[in-house]
Design a protein around this motif. Structure first.
Motif, PDB file in Angstrom:
ATOM      1  N   TYR A  76       0.844  -1.210   0.000  1.00  0.00           N
ATOM      2  CA  TYR A  76       0.000   0.000   0.000  1.00  0.00           C
ATOM      3  C   TYR A  76       0.873   1.251   0.000  1.00  0.00           C
ATOM      4  CZ  TYR A  76      -3.781   3.184   1.352  1.00  0.00           C
ATOM      5  OH  TYR A  76      -4.706   4.195   1.394  1.00  0.00           O
ATOM      6  N   THR A  77       0.645   2.143  -0.964  1.00  0.00           N
ATOM      7  CA  THR A  77       1.462   3.359  -1.091  1.00  0.00           C
ATOM      8  C   THR A  77       0.623   4.626  -1.166  1.00  0.00           C
ATOM      9  OG1 THR A  77       1.457   3.124  -3.511  1.00  0.00           O
ATOM     10  CG2 THR A  77       3.282   2.105  -2.298  1.00  0.00           C
ATOM     11  N   GLN A  78      -0.693   4.526  -0.968  1.00  0.00           N
ATOM     12  CA  GLN A  78      -1.566   5.684  -1.154  1.00  0.00           C
ATOM     13  C   GLN A  78      -2.006   6.312   0.170  1.00  0.00           C
ATOM     14  OE1 GLN A  78      -4.841   4.295  -3.528  1.00  0.00           O
ATOM     15  NE2 GLN A  78      -3.527   3.498  -5.139  1.00  0.00           N
ATOM     16  N   GLY A  79      -1.437   5.876   1.281  1.00  0.00           N
ATOM     17  CA  GLY A  79      -1.869   6.362   2.577  1.00  0.00           C
ATOM     18  C   GLY A  79      -1.116   7.598   3.021  1.00  0.00           C
ATOM     19  N   LEU A  80      -1.474   8.107   4.194  1.00  0.00           N
ATOM     20  CA  LEU A  80      -0.826   9.271   4.780  1.00  0.00           C
ATOM     21  C   LEU A  80       0.356   8.874   5.656  1.00  0.00           C
ATOM     22  CD1 LEU A  80      -4.027  11.296   5.785  1.00  0.00           C
ATOM     23  CD2 LEU A  80      -2.659  11.477   3.695  1.00  0.00           C
ATOM     24  N   LEU A  81       0.628   7.566   5.739  1.00  0.00           N
ATOM     25  CA  LEU A  81       1.730   7.058   6.555  1.00  0.00           C
ATOM     26  C   LEU A  81       2.721   6.335   5.640  1.00  0.00           C
ATOM     27  CD1 LEU A  81      -0.455   5.527   9.430  1.00  0.00           C
ATOM     28  CD2 LEU A  81       0.665   7.764   9.419  1.00  0.00           C
ATOM     29  N   PRO A  82       3.632   7.065   5.009  1.00  0.00           N
ATOM     30  CA  PRO A  82       4.562   6.447   4.053  1.00  0.00           C
ATOM     31  C   PRO A  82       5.356   5.311   4.674  1.00  0.00           C
ATOM     32  CG  PRO A  82       4.698   8.844   3.976  1.00  0.00           C
ATOM     33  CD  PRO A  82       3.870   8.501   5.171  1.00  0.00           C
ATOM     34  N   GLY A  83       5.394   4.184   3.971  1.00  0.00           N
ATOM     35  CA  GLY A  83       6.184   3.050   4.415  1.00  0.00           C
ATOM     36  C   GLY A  83       5.543   2.183   5.477  1.00  0.00           C
ATOM     37  N   VAL A  84       4.370   2.579   5.960  1.00  0.00           N
ATOM     38  CA  VAL A  84       3.683   1.803   7.005  1.00  0.00           C
ATOM     39  C   VAL A  84       2.669   0.875   6.344  1.00  0.00           C
ATOM     40  CG1 VAL A  84       2.211   1.896   9.050  1.00  0.00           C
ATOM     41  CG2 VAL A  84       3.980   3.632   8.695  1.00  0.00           C
ATOM     42  N   PRO A  85       2.760  -0.440   6.548  1.00  0.00           N
ATOM     43  CA  PRO A  85       1.787  -1.366   5.950  1.00  0.00           C
ATOM     44  C   PRO A  85       0.374  -1.061   6.438  1.00  0.00           C
ATOM     45  CG  PRO A  85       3.689  -2.550   6.812  1.00  0.00           C
ATOM     46  CD  PRO A  85       3.796  -1.148   7.313  1.00  0.00           C
ATOM     47  N   ARG A  86      -0.575  -1.408   5.629  1.00  0.00           N
ATOM     48  CA  ARG A  86      -1.984  -1.168   5.953  1.00  0.00           C
ATOM     49  C   ARG A  86      -2.561  -2.416   6.612  1.00  0.00           C
ATOM     50  NH1 ARG A  86      -6.590   0.605   1.486  1.00  0.00           N
ATOM     51  NH2 ARG A  86      -7.825   1.925   2.893  1.00  0.00           N
ATOM     52  N   LEU A  87      -3.238  -2.244   7.746  1.00  0.00           N
ATOM     53  CA  LEU A  87      -3.788  -3.370   8.485  1.00  0.00           C
ATOM     54  C   LEU A  87      -5.143  -3.778   7.918  1.00  0.00           C
ATOM     55  CD1 LEU A  87      -3.630  -5.326  10.897  1.00  0.00           C
ATOM     56  CD2 LEU A  87      -4.740  -3.552  12.286  1.00  0.00           C
ATOM     57  N   GLY A  88      -5.210  -5.002   7.407  1.00  0.00           N
ATOM     58  CA  GLY A  88      -6.475  -5.549   6.931  1.00  0.00           C
ATOM     59  C   GLY A  88      -7.056  -6.557   7.899  1.00  0.00           C
ATOM     60  N   GLY A  89      -6.184  -7.124   8.740  1.00  0.00           N
ATOM     61  CA  GLY A  89      -6.640  -8.069   9.760  1.00  0.00           C
ATOM     62  C   GLY A  89      -7.394  -9.239   9.170  1.00  0.00           C
ATOM     63  N   VAL A  90      -8.405  -9.692   9.900  1.00  0.00           N
ATOM     64  CA  VAL A  90      -9.205 -10.819   9.431  1.00  0.00           C
ATOM     65  C   VAL A  90     -10.474 -10.323   8.730  1.00  0.00           C
ATOM     66  CG1 VAL A  90      -8.341 -12.474  11.106  1.00  0.00           C
ATOM     67  CG2 VAL A  90     -10.275 -11.014  11.731  1.00  0.00           C
ATOM     68  N   ALA A  91     -10.469  -9.058   8.338  1.00  0.00           N
ATOM     69  CA  ALA A  91     -11.547  -8.517   7.512  1.00  0.00           C
ATOM     70  C   ALA A  91     -11.204  -8.763   6.041  1.00  0.00           C
ATOM     71  CB  ALA A  91     -11.732  -7.025   7.772  1.00  0.00           C
ATOM     72  N   SER A 124      -7.922   3.796   6.596  1.00  0.00           N
ATOM     73  CA  SER A 124      -9.095   4.087   5.778  1.00  0.00           C
ATOM     74  C   SER A 124      -9.544   5.512   6.072  1.00  0.00           C
ATOM     75  CB  SER A 124     -10.230   3.102   6.097  1.00  0.00           C
ATOM     76  OG  SER A 124     -11.433   3.499   5.471  1.00  0.00           O
ATOM     77  N   LYS A 125      -9.313   6.405   5.121  1.00  0.00           N
ATOM     78  CA  LYS A 125      -9.659   7.814   5.339  1.00  0.00           C
ATOM     79  C   LYS A 125     -11.158   7.976   5.541  1.00  0.00           C
ATOM     80  CE  LYS A 125      -5.845   8.982   2.243  1.00  0.00           C
ATOM     81  NZ  LYS A 125      -5.666   7.592   1.767  1.00  0.00           N
ATOM     82  N   THR A 126     -11.948   7.164   4.837  1.00  0.00           N
ATOM     83  CA  THR A 126     -13.401   7.225   5.003  1.00  0.00           C
ATOM     84  C   THR A 126     -13.792   6.866   6.432  1.00  0.00           C
ATOM     85  OG1 THR A 126     -13.723   6.592   2.682  1.00  0.00           O
ATOM     86  CG2 THR A 126     -15.599   6.348   4.161  1.00  0.00           C
ATOM     87  N   ALA A 127     -13.154   5.829   6.984  1.00  0.00           N
ATOM     88  CA  ALA A 127     -13.458   5.424   8.359  1.00  0.00           C
ATOM     89  C   ALA A 127     -13.010   6.479   9.354  1.00  0.00           C
ATOM     90  CB  ALA A 127     -12.791   4.084   8.678  1.00  0.00           C
ATOM     91  N   TRP A 128     -11.863   7.130   9.103  1.00  0.00           N
ATOM     92  CA  TRP A 128     -11.398   8.201   9.994  1.00  0.00           C
ATOM     93  C   TRP A 128     -12.415   9.337  10.042  1.00  0.00           C
ATOM     94  CZ3 TRP A 128      -5.632   8.822   8.044  1.00  0.00           C
ATOM     95  CH2 TRP A 128      -4.894   7.701   8.453  1.00  0.00           C
ATOM     96  N   ILE A 129     -12.812   9.799   8.850  1.00  0.00           N
ATOM     97  CA  ILE A 129     -13.757  10.925   8.779  1.00  0.00           C
ATOM     98  C   ILE A 129     -15.088  10.536   9.406  1.00  0.00           C
ATOM     99  CG2 ILE A 129     -15.052  12.410   7.201  1.00  0.00           C
ATOM    100  CD1 ILE A 129     -12.658  12.186   5.273  1.00  0.00           C
ATOM    101  N   ALA A 130     -15.555   9.337   9.077  1.00  0.00           N
ATOM    102  CA  ALA A 130     -16.844   8.878   9.608  1.00  0.00           C
ATOM    103  C   ALA A 130     -16.805   8.791  11.128  1.00  0.00           C
ATOM    104  CB  ALA A 130     -17.208   7.521   9.012  1.00  0.00           C
ATOM    105  N   PHE A 131     -15.714   8.268  11.681  1.00  0.00           N
ATOM    106  CA  PHE A 131     -15.640   8.136  13.139  1.00  0.00           C
ATOM    107  C   PHE A 131     -15.623   9.501  13.814  1.00  0.00           C
ATOM    108  CE2 PHE A 131     -13.209   7.656  17.132  1.00  0.00           C
ATOM    109  CZ  PHE A 131     -14.116   6.852  17.804  1.00  0.00           C
ATOM    110  N   MET A 132     -14.905  10.462  13.245  1.00  0.00           N
ATOM    111  CA  MET A 132     -14.875  11.801  13.831  1.00  0.00           C
ATOM    112  C   MET A 132     -16.266  12.432  13.817  1.00  0.00           C
ATOM    113  SD  MET A 132     -11.252  13.569  12.734  1.00  0.00           S
ATOM    114  CE  MET A 132     -11.413  13.269  10.965  1.00  0.00           C
ATOM    115  N   LEU A 133     -16.969  12.328  12.686  1.00  0.00           N
ATOM    116  CA  LEU A 133     -18.310  12.911  12.590  1.00  0.00           C
ATOM    117  C   LEU A 133     -19.289  12.193  13.513  1.00  0.00           C
ATOM    118  CD1 LEU A 133     -18.604  13.532   8.737  1.00  0.00           C
ATOM    119  CD2 LEU A 133     -18.191  15.213  10.540  1.00  0.00           C
TER     120      LEU A 133
END
Length: 445
Positions: free
Chosen positions: A165-180, A224-233
């Motif tokens: 994953y290279t499209q996040g706001l955390l360069p070089g940090v893998p994206r957690l998908g877990g068991v989802a 997940s930027k959508t989840a971040w925004i949704a959780f804040m709202l």
């Protein structure tokens, strides 16, 4: 035995759906970094041969639980908690599932299409006596999945981390998908878990603290930027609904002068900060600079979703009344249009418009308005949970299809969670045989 029949097992319906998705991931032995390559046909998927049999067994269990609840409810002549919600849910299913299946351009009938109708109707009968157990079981299941996902990071990193994953706001940090199924779904899991924890906290303080740390950590690393925004709202909404009356009472109380002064000062400082930003910051230059980046280009095209929406619009233009049919964006369709990653239209309205035509789109609008109206109506009664869940669904509907009723899956979890919340809140208006043990959503009725 009588107690078990009165309570039923509806509290296990949504956890079973979540658990099935987790088992699917675990048995697949996937490499999360190759998920999109598998969709594109560049890599071979590895779904376990056991999963179809497990899904058949799960379908039988879910239907038995739902049918038992429906039979028990009407056998005891209990009223439907919210008739407007029940009627619109059934009409929505008829217009978006039955209608395109029978009358769409590409007709396709399957017994699986009736599952969401039966399970959803049982959810419409959940009362305030049952909702606490439903919320508690879903909340604990979600946190169990979050914990399992974190535990597997050092043990099975390729299964739970997307290192490509290279499209996040955390360069070089893998994206957690877990068991989802996907990191975006992992973000949705964490978001729902935290909202339910807020509404129904655990009885032990240290367990609540650990749950908040776990949930926020997973939400952050799912990226997940959508989840971040949704959780804040959603958080701001729940906080406002739960605390606004008390804060307003304190502001209007002359004995609470210090509190009123503090609030006024905070508002003045915030206003001054916004004014200074508008006057002295080169906002236009910052925006232009961001849009010139790869991430800015992705935002303007919604990560390529504009092309998918163009395909969906074309299908609606060709089949305006009843749509393309249930098979829209199936494997054959995706290969034909050359978009192997487009598993749906990535927008609830566009997907419904293309799949179910104008009839389905109108039903979607009507159903959404009913959900919105009831969510606002029962906002105080549910401690803000109804509005928070609606906002989460609405935001997710911008890029996914959380209100689709073809079969069942993790997308149906958030939808039915809102339905049972509204149903239980509405049931407080009709006589019930027994009182609740404690407030259903952490607030008094």
């Amino acid at each position: 035995m009588k107690l078990l029949r009165e309570n039923g097992y509806m509290n296990w319906v949504l956890p079973l759906m979540l658990g099935f998705a987790a088992v699917d991931v675990l048995l697949s032995g996937r490499d999360l970094s190759m998920v999109f390559a598998e969709l594109a046909g560049m890599a071979q998927g590895s779904r376990s041969a056991l999963m179809p049999w497990l899904q058949r067994a799960l379908s039988v269990v879910l239907l038995l639980i739902s049918i038992e609840r429906i039979a028990y409810h009407f056998g005891h002549r209990r009223p439907v908690p919210s008739l407007p919600l029940a009627w619109t849910y059934v009409a929505y299913w008829a217009c978006t599932v039955a209608s395109p299946a029978l009358l769409g351009a590409h007709k396709q009938v399957s017994h699986e299409y009736t599952y969401a109708l039966v399970i959803g109707f049982a959810a419409l009968l959940v009362t305030t006596q049952e909702i606490g157990k439903v919320v508690d079981t879903v909340r604990s299941t979600l946190f169990a999945l979050l914990l399992l996902s974190v535990v597997l990071v050092p043990l099975w990193p390729t299964l739970v981390l997307d290192e490509s994953y290279t499209q996040g706001l955390l360069p070089g940090v893998p994206r957690l998908g877990g068991v989802a199924p996907h990191p975006v779904a992992m973000g949705m899991y964490a978001q729902m878990a935290l909202l339910l924890l807020w509404a129904r906290p655990y009885g032990t303080k240290w367990v609540n603290v650990m749950a908040w740390v776990l949930g926020l950590g997973v939400l952050f690393f799912a990226q997940s930027k959508t989840a971040w925004i949704a959780f804040m709202l959603c958080s701001m909404t729940m906080f406002t609904i739960r605390n606004a009356p008390t804060m307003w009472k304190r502001l209007s109380d002359p004995r609470e002068g210090a509190f009123g002064i503090a609030v006024c000062l905070m508002v003045m400082v915030a206003g001054a900060a916004v004014l200074a930003l508008a006057l002295f910051a080169d906002i236009g230059g910052v925006v232009k600079g961001f849009l010139d980046t790869d991430q800015g280009a992705q935002l303007m095209t919604m990560t390529g979703r504009d092309q998918i929406w163009a395909v969906a619009w074309e299908q609606w233009s060709s089949h305006k009344l009843f749509g393309y049919g249930p098979g829209l964006f199936d494997d054959e369709f995706r290969m034909a249009i050359g978009m192997p990653n487009a598993t749906n239209a990535h927008n609830q309205f566009m997907d419904t418009l293309a799949r179910s035509g104008s009839v389905g789109a109108l039903a979607l609008v009507a159903y959404s308005l009913v959900l919105l109206g009831l969510s606002l109506k029962y906002a105080r009664r549910t401690g803000g949970l109804s509005v928070a869940l609606f906002i989460a669904l609405a935001l997710r509907a911008m890029s996914e299809v959380p209100l689709m009723l073809f079969g069942y899956g993790i997308e149906l979890v958030g939808h039915l969670l809102l339905v049972v919340t509204l149903s239980a809140a509405a049931s407080m208006n009709v006589p019930q045989p027994a009182p609740r043990a404690r407030p259903a959503y952490g607030v008094p009725a």
